[in-house]
Write a protein that holds these residues in place. Structure first.
Motif, PDB file in Angstrom:
ATOM      1  N   VAL A  82       0.702  -1.318  -0.047  1.00 16.46           N
ATOM      2  CA  VAL A  82      -0.056   0.054  -0.048  1.00 16.46           C
ATOM      3  C   VAL A  82       0.827   1.126   0.053  1.00 16.46           C
ATOM      4  O   VAL A  82       0.608   2.249  -0.744  1.00 16.46           O
ATOM      5  CB  VAL A  82      -0.943   0.032   1.173  1.00 16.46           C
ATOM      6  CG1 VAL A  82      -1.805   1.345   1.412  1.00 16.46           C
ATOM      7  CG2 VAL A  82      -1.941  -1.085   1.244  1.00 16.46           C
ATOM      8  N   ILE A  83       1.882   1.252   0.729  1.00 14.52           N
ATOM      9  CA  ILE A  83       2.903   2.475   0.896  1.00 14.52           C
ATOM     10  C   ILE A  83       3.398   2.527  -0.432  1.00 14.52           C
ATOM     11  O   ILE A  83       3.506   3.922  -1.110  1.00 14.52           O
ATOM     12  CB  ILE A  83       3.862   2.241   1.747  1.00 14.52           C
ATOM     13  CG1 ILE A  83       3.150   2.268   3.412  1.00 14.52           C
ATOM     14  CG2 ILE A  83       5.023   3.291   1.849  1.00 14.52           C
ATOM     15  CD1 ILE A  83       4.016   1.937   4.438  1.00 14.52           C
ATOM     16  N   ALA A  84       4.034   1.450  -1.142  1.00 19.16           N
ATOM     17  CA  ALA A  84       4.319   1.642  -2.451  1.00 19.16           C
ATOM     18  C   ALA A  84       3.681   2.277  -3.419  1.00 19.16           C
ATOM     19  O   ALA A  84       3.574   3.116  -4.304  1.00 19.16           O
ATOM     20  CB  ALA A  84       5.134   0.442  -3.043  1.00 19.16           C
ATOM     21  N   MET A  85       2.214   1.629  -3.558  1.00 18.83           N
ATOM     22  CA  MET A  85       1.185   2.203  -4.344  1.00 18.83           C
ATOM     23  C   MET A  85       1.074   3.721  -4.018  1.00 18.83           C
ATOM     24  O   MET A  85       0.836   4.443  -4.973  1.00 18.83           O
ATOM     25  CB  MET A  85      -0.041   1.494  -4.113  1.00 18.83           C
ATOM     26  CG  MET A  85      -1.177   1.863  -5.074  1.00 18.83           C
ATOM     27  SD  MET A  85      -2.662   0.538  -4.680  1.00 18.83           S
ATOM     28  CE  MET A  85      -3.187   1.011  -3.132  1.00 18.83           C
ATOM     29  N   GLY A  86       0.908   4.127  -2.885  1.00 18.28           N
ATOM     30  CA  GLY A  86       0.742   5.631  -2.467  1.00 18.28           C
ATOM     31  C   GLY A  86       2.059   6.310  -3.062  1.00 18.28           C
ATOM     32  O   GLY A  86       1.706   7.366  -3.508  1.00 18.28           O
ATOM     33  N   LEU A  87       3.031   5.958  -3.110  1.00 22.16           N
ATOM     34  CA  LEU A  87       4.120   6.633  -3.479  1.00 22.16           C
ATOM     35  C   LEU A  87       4.364   6.820  -4.750  1.00 22.16           C
ATOM     36  O   LEU A  87       4.600   7.930  -5.348  1.00 22.16           O
ATOM     37  CB  LEU A  87       5.665   6.200  -2.922  1.00 22.16           C
ATOM     38  CG  LEU A  87       5.828   6.171  -1.483  1.00 22.16           C
ATOM     39  CD1 LEU A  87       7.036   5.384  -1.074  1.00 22.16           C
ATOM     40  CD2 LEU A  87       5.988   7.495  -1.081  1.00 22.16           C
ATOM     41  N   ILE A  88       3.931   5.721  -5.387  1.00 26.58           N
ATOM     42  CA  ILE A  88       3.804   5.836  -6.851  1.00 26.58           C
ATOM     43  C   ILE A  88       2.786   6.914  -7.268  1.00 26.58           C
ATOM     44  O   ILE A  88       2.952   7.672  -8.657  1.00 26.58           O
ATOM     45  CB  ILE A  88       3.570   4.611  -7.730  1.00 26.58           C
ATOM     46  CG1 ILE A  88       4.774   3.556  -7.381  1.00 26.58           C
ATOM     47  CG2 ILE A  88       3.128   4.530  -9.136  1.00 26.58           C
ATOM     48  CD1 ILE A  88       4.373   2.034  -7.574  1.00 26.58           C
ATOM     49  N   ILE A  89       1.569   6.738  -6.773  1.00 23.34           N
ATOM     50  CA  ILE A  89       0.467   7.768  -6.983  1.00 23.34           C
ATOM     51  C   ILE A  89       0.888   9.221  -6.867  1.00 23.34           C
ATOM     52  O   ILE A  89       0.680  10.131  -7.723  1.00 23.34           O
ATOM     53  CB  ILE A  89      -0.909   7.269  -6.412  1.00 23.34           C
ATOM     54  CG1 ILE A  89      -1.406   6.085  -6.600  1.00 23.34           C
ATOM     55  CG2 ILE A  89      -1.962   8.518  -6.493  1.00 23.34           C
ATOM     56  CD1 ILE A  89      -2.527   5.561  -5.787  1.00 23.34           C
ATOM     57  N   PHE A  90       1.547   9.454  -5.646  1.00 24.48           N
ATOM     58  CA  PHE A  90       2.216  10.696  -5.540  1.00 24.48           C
ATOM     59  C   PHE A  90       3.200  11.161  -6.337  1.00 24.48           C
ATOM     60  O   PHE A  90       3.235  12.382  -6.816  1.00 24.48           O
ATOM     61  CB  PHE A  90       2.860  10.753  -3.935  1.00 24.48           C
ATOM     62  CG  PHE A  90       3.291  11.813  -3.538  1.00 24.48           C
ATOM     63  CD1 PHE A  90       2.592  12.872  -2.827  1.00 24.48           C
ATOM     64  CD2 PHE A  90       4.720  12.326  -3.575  1.00 24.48           C
ATOM     65  CE1 PHE A  90       3.072  13.870  -2.291  1.00 24.48           C
ATOM     66  CE2 PHE A  90       5.213  13.590  -3.179  1.00 24.48           C
ATOM     67  CZ  PHE A  90       4.044  14.369  -2.481  1.00 24.48           C
ATOM     68  N   ALA A  91       3.943  10.300  -6.828  1.00 18.07           N
ATOM     69  CA  ALA A  91       5.025  10.727  -7.837  1.00 18.07           C
ATOM     70  C   ALA A  91       4.285  11.034  -9.521  1.00 18.07           C
ATOM     71  O   ALA A  91       4.721  12.070 -10.157  1.00 18.07           O
ATOM     72  CB  ALA A  91       6.052   9.621  -8.110  1.00 18.07           C
ATOM     73  N   LEU A  92       3.191  10.288  -9.362  1.00 21.29           N
ATOM     74  CA  LEU A  92       2.224  10.364 -10.916  1.00 21.29           C
ATOM     75  C   LEU A  92       1.857  11.774 -10.695  1.00 21.29           C
ATOM     76  O   LEU A  92       1.954  12.700 -11.704  1.00 21.29           O
ATOM     77  CB  LEU A  92       1.354   9.434 -10.824  1.00 21.29           C
ATOM     78  CG  LEU A  92       0.539   9.836 -12.174  1.00 21.29           C
ATOM     79  CD1 LEU A  92       1.195   9.634 -13.349  1.00 21.29           C
ATOM     80  CD2 LEU A  92      -0.642   8.606 -12.184  1.00 21.29           C
ATOM     81  N   GLY A  93       1.579  12.365  -9.404  1.00 27.56           N
ATOM     82  CA  GLY A  93       0.632  13.560  -9.272  1.00 27.56           C
ATOM     83  C   GLY A  93       1.778  14.653  -9.566  1.00 27.56           C
ATOM     84  O   GLY A  93       1.709  15.711 -10.144  1.00 27.56           O
ATOM     85  N   SER A  94       3.022  14.234  -8.894  1.00 30.47           N
ATOM     86  CA  SER A  94       4.123  15.309  -8.939  1.00 30.47           C
ATOM     87  C   SER A  94       4.565  15.696 -10.503  1.00 30.47           C
ATOM     88  O   SER A  94       4.785  16.662 -11.107  1.00 30.47           O
ATOM     89  CB  SER A  94       5.359  14.910  -8.185  1.00 30.47           C
ATOM     90  OG  SER A  94       4.940  14.636  -6.990  1.00 30.47           O
ATOM     91  N   VAL A  95       4.596  14.315 -11.323  1.00 30.22           N
ATOM     92  CA  VAL A  95       4.820  14.567 -12.750  1.00 30.22           C
ATOM     93  C   VAL A  95       3.771  15.336 -13.252  1.00 30.22           C
ATOM     94  O   VAL A  95       4.148  16.235 -14.443  1.00 30.22           O
ATOM     95  CB  VAL A  95       4.996  13.183 -13.298  1.00 30.22           C
ATOM     96  CG1 VAL A  95       5.296  13.286 -14.941  1.00 30.22           C
ATOM     97  CG2 VAL A  95       6.416  12.518 -12.833  1.00 30.22           C
ATOM     98  N   VAL A  96       2.402  14.920 -13.168  1.00 29.05           N
ATOM     99  CA  VAL A  96       1.220  15.633 -13.793  1.00 29.05           C
ATOM    100  C   VAL A  96       1.503  17.234 -13.721  1.00 29.05           C
ATOM    101  O   VAL A  96       1.280  17.996 -14.395  1.00 29.05           O
ATOM    102  CB  VAL A  96      -0.051  15.169 -13.247  1.00 29.05           C
ATOM    103  CG1 VAL A  96      -1.157  16.115 -13.827  1.00 29.05           C
ATOM    104  CG2 VAL A  96      -0.126  13.547 -13.762  1.00 29.05           C
ATOM    105  N   ALA A  97       1.660  17.592 -12.121  1.00 26.49           N
ATOM    106  CA  ALA A  97       1.897  19.022 -12.027  1.00 26.49           C
ATOM    107  C   ALA A  97       3.003  19.820 -12.547  1.00 26.49           C
ATOM    108  O   ALA A  97       2.961  20.814 -13.090  1.00 26.49           O
ATOM    109  CB  ALA A  97       2.030  19.154 -10.548  1.00 26.49           C
TER     110      ALA A  97
END
Length: 459
Positions: A82-97
């Protein structure tokens, strides 16, 4: 009595350092945008003060919505997944921004960043990997890391934005997240167990009791209001620094001086609150300082050097509350309900961040920058009045003890004996967890009697 057992094991050191670093780096990525977004988002298509405010705070809405579901999911499929999944989503959001050329792209990116809501899963994994004797200190390390990450973000964010632009801040955040994935899998040791922890996780049976207690919801209101005004004023503060003659590339130095001095001023006040049992008085003092500083920032009193004086007063109050409110929550939460109480508290914090950004943007869009400070000062005054009638928290602390050889049919008798120990104010025995949750007054606690009832583990 418990000194030997309270020494950190190697695996515990790795878990605490790794997970505290993960938590801090994630909060650093969220906070770095705070002092720079209002200025740099002006160049984005469709940018308005209202939408800038939404971009600042939108992560709070998705974080508040998803943090409990992510925590429950970690009980089923594993903490690290779950932590890895959350970090990947967080990284994706950073790239989108980072790649956004409109304010709507930044809003989407920030919403995705908040969707990587791994706070509850990190705390649960930390609880899995630490013994009861060291868990409180481990959780305190996480709390300290958040405060440090906020201070660093206020300094690094403006410097990084001046060097690489707003996109550079988001790219740096994405890079930090990838490093965090390596730390998670290579440094944080595998969890030896996956259990429910009432001092960390949410307990549905305790939820109603927690949200209906006036002393607890006042603390939820406090963290909600604190982060509301924080997010709201950063729609306006960067422009105030510009008008005071501070160039964008020097905003980091301005925040460095203000934050350093406010931390120095906060420390003796925290000592007074903890050592002299003056929690309520210090809380009211901090809220009062916020009211005065925000009122002054919205009036002509904030010209020239007075801008820095009032920002110093604000951040002294802010840092004092960030340090004392979790301590007050820990003292007031019933035995075995600390995790539930802190879950509601964290949700209130994130909702405050979302509404604060939106409110600050709306006030700036409709009536100008001064209205942001005046509106927040009025809300802070209502907050002060709500806290005025709150009783002073008792000098209690939480303790979790492991049951070793106690037979199930003797648990009721054990609970009665524990309740009779001097200094024990509240008891919850949880047979399925083989744990006892206590609220104790350490100044009055009969440690010898407690040890006779529940001996420390043998080594």
């Amino acid at each position: 009595m418990r000194k030997v057992s309270a020494l950190l094991l190697v695996a515990e050191r790795r878990a605490i350092s790794g997970l505290a670093g993960l938590y801090a780096s994630r909060m650093l990525g969220l906070f770095m945008v705070l002092p720079v977004l209002a200025i740099y988002a002006d160049t984005l298509a469709g940018s308005t003060p209202l939408l800038i405010g939404v971009a600042l705070g939108i992560y709070g809405l998705t974080q508040a919505t998803l943090q409990i579901p992510f925590g429950l999911l970690s009980d089923r499929i594993g903490r690290k997944r779950v932590i890895a999944m959350g970090l990947i989503i967080f990284a994706l959001g950073s790239v989108v921004a980072a790649m956004a050329d409109s304010i709507w792209g930044v809003i989407l990116g920030r919403a995705l960043q908040g969707s990587g809501a791994i706070a509850a899963a990190i705390m649960a994994l930390l609880a899995d990997q630490t013994r009861e004797q060291v868990r409180t200190a481990a959780m305190a390390t996480i709390g300290l890391s958040i405060g440090v990450s906020f201070a660093i973000a206020m300094v690094v964010g403006p410097w990084l934005a001046a060097w690489a632009g707003l996109a550079g801040v988001f790219w740096f955040t994405a890079l930090l997240t990838l490093v965090g994935l390596l730390v998670l899998w290579r440094w944080v040791p595998p969890a030896p167990r996956r259990l429910r922890h009432r001092d960390v996780g949410m307990d549905r049976q305790q939820f109603k009791n927690v949200v209906t207690r006036p002393d607890l919801w006042r603390l939820d209101l406090s963290i909600f209001a604190l982060h509301l005004v924080l997010m709201a004023i950063f729609v306006a503060v960067p422009f105030r620094l510009l008008s005071a003659g501070v160039a964008v590339e020097h905003h980091g130095l301005a925040y460095l001086g203000i934050m350093a001095l406010s931390f120095v001023a906060m420390v003796p006040l925290v000592i007074v609150a903890e050592k002299r049992q003056q929690m309520k008085a210090m809380c009211l003092l901090a809220i009062g300082a916020i009211v005065v500083s925000l009122s002054s920032l919205g009036l002509p009193l904030s010209q020239g050097h007075w801008l820095f004086v009032w920002l110093f007063v604000f951040f002294t109050g802010f840092n004092l509350l960030e340090a004392t409110l979790p301590s007050m929550m820990s003292k007031l939460a019933p035995a075995g309900a600390k995790g539930t109480a802190m879950g509601v508290y964290s949700t209130s914090q994130f909702l405050g961040a979302f509404l604060g950004g939106t409110l600050g943007g709306l006030l700036a869009h409709t009536w100008g920058l001064n209205a942001v400070f005046i509106g927040c000062a009025f809300l802070a005054l209502l907050w002060w009045l709500a806290m005025l009638r709150m009783p002073s928290p008792p000098p209690l602390s939480s303790e979790v003890l492991a049951l070793h050889d106690t037979q199930p049919d003797a648990l009721d008798l054990l609970m009665e004996h524990l309740a009779d120990v001097a200094g024990v104010e509240d008891v919850m025995v949880v047979p399925e967890e083989r744990l006892v949750y206590l609220k104790v007054n350490r100044q009055q606690l009969d440690q010898a009697a407690l040890t006779r009832l529940i001996p420390p583990p043998k080594h």
